[in-house]
Design an enzyme around this catalytic site. Structure first.
Site, short mmCIF file in Angstrom:
data_model
loop_
_atom_site.label_atom_id
_atom_site.label_comp_id
_atom_site.label_asym_id
_atom_site.label_seq_id
_atom_site.Cartn_x
_atom_site.Cartn_y
_atom_site.Cartn_z
N LYS A 69 0.85 -1.31 -0.01
CA LYS A 69 0.09 -0.09 -0.07
C LYS A 69 0.94 1.25 -0.15
O LYS A 69 0.57 2.42 -0.49
CB LYS A 69 -0.91 0.14 1.14
CG LYS A 69 -1.98 -1.09 1.02
CD LYS A 69 -2.88 -0.75 2.42
CE LYS A 69 -4.30 -1.80 2.03
NZ LYS A 69 -5.27 -1.65 3.21
N ASP A 105 -9.88 2.94 2.42
CA ASP A 105 -9.97 2.28 3.68
C ASP A 105 -10.52 3.21 4.86
O ASP A 105 -11.37 3.02 5.89
CB ASP A 105 -8.59 2.01 4.24
CG ASP A 105 -8.01 0.72 3.53
OD1 ASP A 105 -8.95 -0.13 3.08
OD2 ASP A 105 -6.80 0.44 3.28
P1 NAP Z 1 -0.34 -3.25 11.15
O1 NAP Z 1 -0.04 -2.06 10.20
O2 NAP Z 1 0.68 -4.40 11.20
O3 NAP Z 1 -0.63 -2.58 12.56
C1 NAP Z 1 -0.63 -3.68 13.68
C2 NAP Z 1 -0.95 -2.84 14.81
O4 NAP Z 1 -1.22 -3.42 15.97
C3 NAP Z 1 0.21 -2.04 15.29
O5 NAP Z 1 -0.20 -0.76 15.79
C4 NAP Z 1 0.83 -2.80 16.49
O6 NAP Z 1 1.64 -2.19 17.51
C5 NAP Z 1 -0.52 -3.38 17.06
N1 NAP Z 1 -0.12 -4.63 17.99
C6 NAP Z 1 0.04 -5.69 17.51
N2 NAP Z 1 0.04 -6.62 18.29
C7 NAP Z 1 -0.25 -6.09 19.58
C8 NAP Z 1 -0.08 -6.52 21.02
N3 NAP Z 1 -0.09 -7.59 21.26
N4 NAP Z 1 -0.44 -5.40 21.81
C9 NAP Z 1 -0.70 -4.16 21.44
N5 NAP Z 1 -0.72 -3.58 20.17
C10 NAP Z 1 -0.40 -4.95 19.28
O7 NAP Z 1 -1.66 -3.86 10.66
P2 NAP Z 1 -2.90 -3.23 9.86
O8 NAP Z 1 -2.92 -3.11 8.50
O9 NAP Z 1 -3.02 -1.86 10.54
O10 NAP Z 1 -4.23 -4.03 10.59
C11 NAP Z 1 -4.46 -4.31 11.99
C12 NAP Z 1 -5.60 -4.99 12.05
O11 NAP Z 1 -6.77 -4.30 11.09
C13 NAP Z 1 -5.72 -6.30 11.58
O12 NAP Z 1 -6.46 -7.27 12.49
C14 NAP Z 1 -6.34 -6.40 10.27
O13 NAP Z 1 -7.10 -7.60 9.87
C15 NAP Z 1 -7.34 -5.42 10.52
N6 NAP Z 1 -7.84 -4.46 9.28
C16 NAP Z 1 -9.35 -4.51 9.13
C17 NAP Z 1 -9.83 -3.85 8.06
C18 NAP Z 1 -11.11 -3.81 7.38
O14 NAP Z 1 -11.56 -3.43 6.62
N7 NAP Z 1 -12.17 -4.22 8.49
C19 NAP Z 1 -8.74 -3.10 7.13
C20 NAP Z 1 -7.44 -3.38 7.48
C21 NAP Z 1 -7.01 -4.03 8.44
P3 NAP Z 1 3.17 -1.87 17.30
O15 NAP Z 1 3.31 -0.74 16.47
O16 NAP Z 1 3.68 -1.57 18.79
O17 NAP Z 1 3.75 -3.19 16.59
#
Ligand code: NAP
Length: 287
Positions: A69, A105
């Site tokens: 992205k 998004d």
């Molecule tokens: P990403 O860029 O990898 O970010 C993940 C985030 O989660 C980071 O802020 C990370 O913190 C935090 N995190 C991970 N494990 C953690 C823990 N054990 N405790 C506290 N914080 C934690 O992922 P993303 O693309 O933003 O996606 C995140 C979630 O949103 C996923 O579940 C994805 O499936 C969902 N999502 C849904 C949609 C939808 O359309 N519904 C769209 C996009 C994403 P750190 O920075 O400290 O590592």
């Protein structure tokens, strides 16, 4: 393409679990449109060539997902301002060889809370848990929608600071506050929050530990978890038990797809058909 059928797709790696082909093809079929949508597994080293193939093969539109992205921006001819602020593109429109980048998004999230929960983000205060790609898109779009205040809580404070910095620079009327994600900080700010949004991946797995103590939820108006599988995370269960408005990530997923569909075709798609196509596919993969 020389055939009558127009092609759409999604580029990602891995891309096997994507729901996008199901929701788009269902609408194409039900609306009798001569279009087809498919998933392409694109390795990072092949991104430039894959983007060029949009022009060469005449794909009408493409979605971009993890991990491309951000990297994709450099290969596009034009990027709309909100996608530029977010620093990420999830939708490309091919206008006679000119590739235009959008990000649906954040707007997908906003449309979902408006349509599904009747929440207007203007003047509200939000707390986002997490500061990854999804949080970035949601936070910046919330600021563009004139929300009053956004707290961004993350384990890695620098990522939250970066999102807050972009908001302060581009939408100074919205107050953006980065905080460390720990109980003391959440306790300090929670009374000032109307709506909590989980954008971390915590809650996707059955054995994931509790994200937040449920005592923090009591004063909130609504809790949204952008995870859609499982449909009800522990956080949402606890919020429902307290009688709060809740929503999972299905609405955001559906509306980001519906907005991309409209960008490509100029047609507002029947959103419920898209939503039901995802639900049907999720049920199949769960069994
Ligand atoms: P990403 O860029 O990898 O970010 C993940 C985030 O989660 C980071 O802020 C990370 O913190 C935090 N995190 C991970 N494990 C953690 C823990 N054990 N405790 C506290 N914080 C934690 O992922 P993303 O693309 O933003 O996606 C995140 C979630 O949103 C996923 O579940 C994805 O499936 C969902 N999502 C849904 C949609 C939808 O359309 N519904 C769209 C996009 C994403 P750190 O920075 O400290 O590592």
């Amino acid at each position: 393409m020389s055939s009558e059928i127009q092609l759409f797709g999604i580029f990602g790696y891995p891309v096997i679990h994507t729901m996008s082909p199901y929701m788009h093809n269902e609408v194409f079929e039900q609306m009798n449109l001569p279009y087809f949508y498919t998933a392409f597994e694109v390795l990072p080293q092949n991104l430039a060539k894959s983007i060029e193939s949009i022009r060469v093969l005449g794909l009408k539109g493409v979605n971009i997902t993890i991990p491309h992205k951000e990297a994709v921006l450099q290969y596009l001819d034009e990027i709309i301002p909100s996608a530029r602020f977010i620093g990420a593109v999830n939708t490309i429109k091919n206008e006679d060889g000119k590739l235009i980048g959008y990000n649906t998004d954040g707007l997908g999230f906003i449309t979902a809370i408006r349509e599904d929960l009747s929440i207007d983000p203007a003047e509200k205060s939000f707390l986002l848990l997490g500061a990854g790609g999804a949080a970035r898109a949601i936070a910046i779009q919330l600021a563009l929608e004139k929300c009053r205040k956004i707290y961004i809580a993350n384990r890695t404070l620098s990522k939250a600071e970066n999102i807050a910095y972009i908001i302060k620079k581009n939408v100074p009327l919205c107050e953006a506050n980065p905080v460390l994600f720990n109980p003391a900080e959440i306790s300090r700010i929670i009374k000032d929050v109307d709506i909590l949004v989980n954008t971390t991946s915590v809650g996707m797995k059955k054995d994931d530990s509790k994200l937040l103590d449920s005592e923090f939820l009591s004063s909130l108006y609504a809790v949204i978890d952008i995870i859609y599988n499982p449909p009800e995370t522990l956080l949402l269960k606890e919020a429902s038990r307290k009688g709060l408005k809740t929503a999972n990530g299905l609405g955001m997923l559906t509306f980001q797809g519906a907005l991309a569909f409209e960008i490509w075709t100029g047609i507002k798609p029947p959103v419920n058909i898209m939503r039901n196509a995802i639900i049907k596919q999720l049920k199949k993969t769960d069994t």
